[in-house]
Design a protein around this motif. Structure first.
Motif, PDB file in Angstrom:
ATOM      1  N   ALA A 148     -28.807  -5.195 -30.719  1.00 28.09           N
ATOM      2  CA  ALA A 148     -27.629  -4.677 -31.109  1.00 28.09           C
ATOM      3  C   ALA A 148     -27.826  -3.649 -32.548  1.00 28.09           C
ATOM      4  CB  ALA A 148     -26.649  -5.853 -31.484  1.00 28.09           C
ATOM      5  N   ASP A 149     -28.933  -4.079 -33.123  1.00 30.39           N
ATOM      6  CA  ASP A 149     -29.197  -3.373 -34.356  1.00 30.39           C
ATOM      7  C   ASP A 149     -29.380  -1.900 -33.957  1.00 30.39           C
ATOM      8  OD1 ASP A 149     -28.530  -5.348 -35.984  1.00 30.39           O
ATOM      9  OD2 ASP A 149     -30.762  -6.141 -36.216  1.00 30.39           O
ATOM     10  N   ILE A 150     -30.153  -1.987 -32.987  1.00 30.46           N
ATOM     11  CA  ILE A 150     -30.817  -0.563 -32.405  1.00 30.46           C
ATOM     12  C   ILE A 150     -29.467   0.388 -31.902  1.00 30.46           C
ATOM     13  CG2 ILE A 150     -32.262   0.447 -30.591  1.00 30.46           C
ATOM     14  CD1 ILE A 150     -34.174  -1.839 -30.986  1.00 30.46           C
ATOM     15  N   LEU A 151     -28.705  -0.373 -31.116  1.00 30.18           N
ATOM     16  CA  LEU A 151     -27.468   0.403 -30.526  1.00 30.18           C
ATOM     17  C   LEU A 151     -26.708   0.766 -31.760  1.00 30.18           C
ATOM     18  CD1 LEU A 151     -26.406  -2.218 -27.789  1.00 30.18           C
ATOM     19  CD2 LEU A 151     -27.142   0.241 -27.485  1.00 30.18           C
ATOM     20  N   ASN A 152     -26.675   0.321 -32.727  1.00 27.26           N
ATOM     21  CA  ASN A 152     -25.739   0.665 -33.982  1.00 27.26           C
ATOM     22  C   ASN A 152     -26.390   1.808 -34.534  1.00 27.26           C
ATOM     23  OD1 ASN A 152     -23.827  -1.321 -33.709  1.00 27.26           O
ATOM     24  ND2 ASN A 152     -24.917  -2.580 -35.057  1.00 27.26           N
ATOM     25  N   SER A 153     -27.775   1.970 -34.500  1.00 31.80           N
ATOM     26  CA  SER A 153     -28.517   3.141 -35.019  1.00 31.80           C
ATOM     27  C   SER A 153     -28.454   4.409 -34.150  1.00 31.80           C
ATOM     28  CB  SER A 153     -30.071   2.854 -35.604  1.00 31.80           C
ATOM     29  OG  SER A 153     -30.857   2.504 -34.082  1.00 31.80           O
ATOM     30  N   ILE A 154     -28.483   3.871 -32.801  1.00 27.90           N
ATOM     31  CA  ILE A 154     -28.410   4.980 -31.933  1.00 27.90           C
ATOM     32  C   ILE A 154     -26.805   5.766 -31.771  1.00 27.90           C
ATOM     33  CG2 ILE A 154     -28.299   5.800 -29.454  1.00 27.90           C
ATOM     34  CD1 ILE A 154     -30.311   3.797 -29.068  1.00 27.90           C
ATOM     35  N   ALA A 155     -25.995   4.930 -32.074  1.00 22.27           N
ATOM     36  CA  ALA A 155     -24.710   5.410 -32.000  1.00 22.27           C
ATOM     37  C   ALA A 155     -24.265   6.210 -33.467  1.00 22.27           C
ATOM     38  CB  ALA A 155     -23.562   4.306 -32.103  1.00 22.27           C
ATOM     39  N   SER A 156     -25.149   5.719 -34.556  1.00 23.13           N
ATOM     40  CA  SER A 156     -24.879   6.690 -35.766  1.00 23.13           C
ATOM     41  C   SER A 156     -25.412   7.922 -35.530  1.00 23.13           C
ATOM     42  CB  SER A 156     -25.473   5.868 -36.824  1.00 23.13           C
ATOM     43  OG  SER A 156     -26.877   5.574 -36.983  1.00 23.13           O
ATOM     44  N   GLU A 157     -26.268   8.327 -34.767  1.00 24.83           N
ATOM     45  CA  GLU A 157     -26.891   9.596 -34.696  1.00 24.83           C
ATOM     46  C   GLU A 157     -26.313  10.281 -33.478  1.00 24.83           C
ATOM     47  OE1 GLU A 157     -30.907   8.693 -33.609  1.00 24.83           O
ATOM     48  OE2 GLU A 157     -31.432   7.811 -35.250  1.00 24.83           O
ATOM     49  N   GLY A 158     -25.487   9.805 -32.826  1.00 24.13           N
ATOM     50  CA  GLY A 158     -24.619  10.603 -31.787  1.00 24.13           C
ATOM     51  C   GLY A 158     -24.079   9.717 -30.906  1.00 24.13           C
ATOM     52  N   ASP A 159     -22.908  10.211 -30.190  1.00 25.10           N
ATOM     53  CA  ASP A 159     -22.366   9.623 -29.071  1.00 25.10           C
ATOM     54  C   ASP A 159     -23.221   9.055 -28.078  1.00 25.10           C
ATOM     55  OD1 ASP A 159     -20.607   8.611 -26.842  1.00 25.10           O
ATOM     56  OD2 ASP A 159     -18.843   9.447 -28.050  1.00 25.10           O
ATOM     57  N   LEU A 160     -23.573   7.532 -28.021  1.00 27.75           N
ATOM     58  CA  LEU A 160     -24.222   7.085 -27.052  1.00 27.75           C
ATOM     59  C   LEU A 160     -23.852   7.136 -25.631  1.00 27.75           C
ATOM     60  CD1 LEU A 160     -26.704   5.495 -26.216  1.00 27.75           C
ATOM     61  CD2 LEU A 160     -25.360   3.253 -26.616  1.00 27.75           C
ATOM     62  N   GLU A 161     -22.760   7.133 -25.404  1.00 26.09           N
ATOM     63  CA  GLU A 161     -21.990   7.145 -24.123  1.00 26.09           C
ATOM     64  C   GLU A 161     -21.998   8.408 -23.472  1.00 26.09           C
ATOM     65  OE1 GLU A 161     -18.023   5.069 -24.723  1.00 26.09           O
ATOM     66  OE2 GLU A 161     -19.009   3.453 -23.622  1.00 26.09           O
ATOM     67  N   GLN A 162     -21.614   9.562 -24.276  1.00 29.41           N
ATOM     68  CA  GLN A 162     -21.701  10.881 -24.082  1.00 29.41           C
ATOM     69  C   GLN A 162     -23.253  11.564 -23.738  1.00 29.41           C
ATOM     70  OE1 GLN A 162     -20.118  13.499 -26.922  1.00 29.41           O
ATOM     71  NE2 GLN A 162     -18.099  12.719 -26.662  1.00 29.41           N
ATOM     72  N   SER A 163     -24.223  10.728 -24.375  1.00 31.50           N
ATOM     73  CA  SER A 163     -25.708  10.946 -23.778  1.00 31.50           C
ATOM     74  C   SER A 163     -26.010  10.259 -22.639  1.00 31.50           C
ATOM     75  CB  SER A 163     -26.575  10.316 -25.124  1.00 31.50           C
ATOM     76  OG  SER A 163     -26.299  10.972 -26.226  1.00 31.50           O
ATOM     77  N   ILE A 164     -25.402   8.990 -22.425  1.00 33.93           N
ATOM     78  CA  ILE A 164     -25.684   8.519 -21.117  1.00 33.93           C
ATOM     79  C   ILE A 164     -24.984   9.370 -19.930  1.00 33.93           C
ATOM     80  CG2 ILE A 164     -24.923   6.727 -19.449  1.00 33.93           C
ATOM     81  CD1 ILE A 164     -25.211   4.886 -22.049  1.00 33.93           C
ATOM     82  N   VAL A 165     -23.876   9.954 -20.108  1.00 34.21           N
ATOM     83  CA  VAL A 165     -23.293  10.846 -18.920  1.00 34.21           C
ATOM     84  C   VAL A 165     -24.030  12.081 -18.822  1.00 34.21           C
ATOM     85  CG1 VAL A 165     -21.186  12.212 -18.631  1.00 34.21           C
ATOM     86  CG2 VAL A 165     -20.882   9.851 -19.419  1.00 34.21           C
ATOM     87  N   ALA A 166     -24.728  12.621 -19.948  1.00 36.01           N
ATOM     88  CA  ALA A 166     -25.441  13.787 -19.554  1.00 36.01           C
ATOM     89  C   ALA A 166     -26.547  13.618 -18.922  1.00 36.01           C
ATOM     90  CB  ALA A 166     -25.631  14.365 -21.124  1.00 36.01           C
TER      91      ALA A 166
END
Length: 540
Positions: free
Chosen positions: A333-351
C-alpha cells in the motif's frame, strides 16, 4: 527409415536462414539483457525497489516472469525468460506447421510419399528437425548466460527451460496441423494457443501470493496450466528445480502422440476439422477484388479482435486487483501511494496494456498484407490479375483491408476497456479517455507495419513474411526492453510502439505520432508506385 537423412538434410538447407534468425535473435536478447540489467540494476537495493513495485502493480507480471528473489541472475530471468521462451515457441510452431500441413497443402508431401520414403518419414524428420533446432537454441542461451558470468547450473537450467517450452509448442504445431485444413488455420490455432498460455502464466503470477519481504511470489494454480508457468517455476538461479521443466517434455510427447494417432487413419489433404462447404455460386458481393480480400481476411481479423477485446478489458479492470493486494499488505500500500504521487497509476496500466493491443493490430496488418504474397506464391493471384484488375488495385485492396483490420482490432480493445471501466464508476471517464488516446495511437503504430510489409512485398516478395515478422519483433523488443537494456533514447524511439500518444494527466502527449504518420503516408505511396512495374514472383 528410407530417405530420412536426405529429407532431414534438405529441410535443414531450406530452413537455415529462418532458424538462424530465430536462434540468433533469441540469444542476442539474452546476452543484451544480461549486460543491460546488470548496468541498470546493479545493486541489490535497485532490485529490491523494482520487485516491491512489481508486487504493488501485478499487471507488470503479465509481461515479465516469476519473481524469485534479489539475486542478480534470478532477477534477469524474471525480466527476460518469458520472452526467450516465447521466441522459441514461435520458432517451433512455425517450423512444425511448415513441414507438415504446409508441405501437404503445397503438394510437396505427396511428392515425398511417392518416393521409396515411408509414410512416417516426413513426420519423423519434422520431429528431429524441431528437436535439433531447440537443442541448439537451448545450448546457446545457456552459453550466453554462462558467458555473462551467471552460475553454471542456473545457466543450464535457463537454456533447458527455453528449449523445453519450444519443444512443447513443436507438439502444439504438429497437432494443429492435423486438426486444421490449411497451414493458415494451423498457424492461427497454434499462435492463439501460445498467446493463451503466455497470458495464463502471467495472470497466474499476478494472482499469486507475495512474500513478506516483497521479493518473491508463489504463483497461483492458474500458472500451472501453462508451459510458460512450468518453466518459470523452475526458478533458475534460486531453487534450480528441474522437475517442472520436465512437464514440458511430457506435454510434447503427449501432443505428438495425439498428432500421430490422428494422422494414421486420415487421407492426404484431409483434416479433423473439415473444410466448410462452399456455395455452388459465388455471392454477388464477391464480384470485386476488395470483397474477395475481405472474405479471405475475415476469420483472422475476428481472431485478432477477440484477443484485443480481452486485453482491453484487462487494461481497465485489473485496478481492483491492485487495490486488493495493497489492502492485504501494508508495504505494498505504501508503494502504491508513492507510485500514484508520481503519476496516474491506472492511466499507466492502460498505456502498458494497449502496447500489447498495438502488437496484435500490427500482427493483423502483417497477416492481411502477407496474404497477398501467399496468393502470389500459390498461383491464385495470377488468375485474378489475368482479368482487367490492375496490380496497384490488387495490392491496394490488401492494404486497405489491412488498415480496416487494424482499426477493428484497436476498436475491439476500446470496447473491452469500456466494459472493464464500467465496473468502476468513479474513474470510468478518465479510464475511457486514456483508452481512447492509446487506441488511436496504436492504430497509427500498427499502420507503420502495414505499409512496411507492403513495401517489402513490392521490393523483395520472397522476404515478405520473414522480414515483416522480424521487424515487428525488433520493434516490440526495443519498445519494451530498450530502456531496460540501457539503449539510447534515439534507438528506443525507433520503435513505433514507444512513441505513440499517451494521456498525461488531463493533457494528451503526442510524442512521435507525426513522424509515424509520415512513415505511413510515404510507405503506402511508395509501395503502390513500385507495384506498377513489379512482375509476379513464384514461390522459391
Amino acid at each position: 527409415m528410407s530417405g530420412l537423412g536426405t529429407l532431414l538434410g534438405q529441410r535443414l538447407r531450406r530452413d537455415w536462414l529462418q532458424l538462424t534468425l530465430w536462434i540468433v535473435g533469441t540469444v542476442v536478447l539474452a546476452f543484451a539483457g544480461l549486460g543491460g540489467v546488470s548496468a541498470s540494476y546493479g545493486t541489490e537495493q535497485d532490485r529490491v525497489g523494482i520487485l516491491a513495485a512489481v508486487m504493488a502493480n501485478p499487471v507488470i507480471l503479465l509481461f515479465r516472469g516469476l519473481p524469485s528473489g534479489t539475486d542478480s541472475d534470478a532477477f534477469i530471468v524474471f525480466l527476460l525468460f518469458p520472452w526467450l521462451a516465447m521466441l522459441a515457441a514461435f520458432m517451433s510452431t512455425f517450423l512444425a506447421v511448415r513441414h507438415t500441413r504446409g508441405d501437404e497443402e503445397t503438394g510437396r508431401l505427396e511428392l515425398i510419399e511417392a518416393t521409396p520414403a515411408a509414410r512416417w518419414t516426413p513426420t519423423l524428420a519434422t520431429i528431429i528437425h524441431g528437436l535439433l533446432a531447440n537443442i541448439v537454441l537451448g545450448i546457446l542461451v545457456a552459453a550466453a548466460f554462462a558467458a555473462g558470468g551467471a552460475a553454471l547450473e542456473g545457466s543450464l537450467l535457463v537454456g533447458f527451460a527455453t528449449a523445453a517450452v519450444g519443444v512443447t509448442f513443436l507438439g502444439v504445431g504438429m497437432l494443429s496441423s492435423q486438426l486444421m485444413r490449411t497451414s493458415r488455420g494451423a498457424n492461427s490455432l497454434s499462435v492463439w494457443v501460445l498467446l493463451a498460455a503466455f497470458v495464463l502464466a502471467g495472470v497466474g503470477n499476478a494472482l499469486g501470493t507475495p512474500s513478506d519481504d516483497l521479493t518473491r511470489i508463489e504463483s497461483s494454480w492458474l500458472t500451472w496450466t501453462s508451459p510458460f508457468g512450468w518453466a518459470e517455476n523452475a526458478r533458475a538461479f534460486d531453487e534450480n528445480l528441474w522437475w517442472p521443466v520436465l512437464l514440458c517434455v511430457v506435454a510434447f510427447a503427449a501432443l505428438v502422440g495425439v498428432a500421430v494417432a490422428l494422422q494414421a487413419p486420415r487421407d492426404l489433404g484431409e483434416s479433423v476439422v473439415a473444410e466448410r462447404r462452399g456455395r455452388a455460386d459465388a455471392h454477388g458481393g464477391l464480384s470485386s477484388t476488395t470483397a474477395l480480400v475481405l472474405r479471405l481476411s475475415t476469420g483472422s481479423t475476428i481472431g485478432w479482435m477477440a484477443g484485443a477485446l480481452i486485453v482491453g478489458a484487462l487494461s481497465t479492470s485489473l485496478g481492483s486487483v491492485v487495490d486488493q493486494i495493497g489492502g492485504e499488505n501494508p508495504a505494498i500500500a505504501d508503494i502504491l501511494n508513492s507510485i500514484a504521487s508520481e503519476g496516474d497509476l491506472e492511466q499507466s496500466i492502460v498505456a502498458v496494456f494497449f502496447t500489447m493491443v498495438g502488437l496484435l493490430a500490427a500482427c493483423a496488418a502483417i497477416q492481411t498484407v502477407a496474404r497477398a504474397r501467399q496468393e502470389e506464391a500459390h498461383g491464385t493471384a495470377e488468375a485474378v490479375l489475368a482479368t482487367p484488375v490492375a496490380r496497384v488495385r490488387w495490392l491496394a485492396d490488401f492494404v486497405v483491408i489491412g488498415f480496416v483490420a487494424v482499426v477493428l482490432t484497436c476498436g475491439a480493445a476500446w470496447l473491452g476497456a469500456a466494459a472493464g471501466a464500467a465496473r468502476n464508476s468513479e474513474t470510468a471517464d478518465e479510464l475511457m479517455r486514456a483508452a481512447g488516446v492509446a487506441a488511436a495511437g496504436q492504430v497509427v503504430a500498427a499502420s507503420v507495419f502495414l505499409v512496411l510489409t507492403a513495401l517489402v512485398f513490392t521490393l523483395a516478395p520472397r522476404l515478405t513474411m520473414p522480414v515483416a515478422w522480424a521487424v515487428v519483433v525488433v520493434a516490440i523488443v526495443l519498445g519494451l526492453f530498450g530502456p531496460l537494456f540501457g539503449f539510447p533514447d534515439t534507438l528506443v524511439n525507433a520503435s513505433p510502439f514507444a512513441v505513440t500518444p499517451v494521456l498525461d494527466g488531463t493533457q494528451i502527449d503526442p510524442r512521435g505520432v507525426w513522424w509515424l504518420v509520415g512513415v505511413v503516408v510515404a510507405g503506402g505511396a511508395a509501395s503502390v508506385l513500385l507495384m506498377r512495374r513489379r512482375e509476379l514472383a513464384a514461390d522459391g
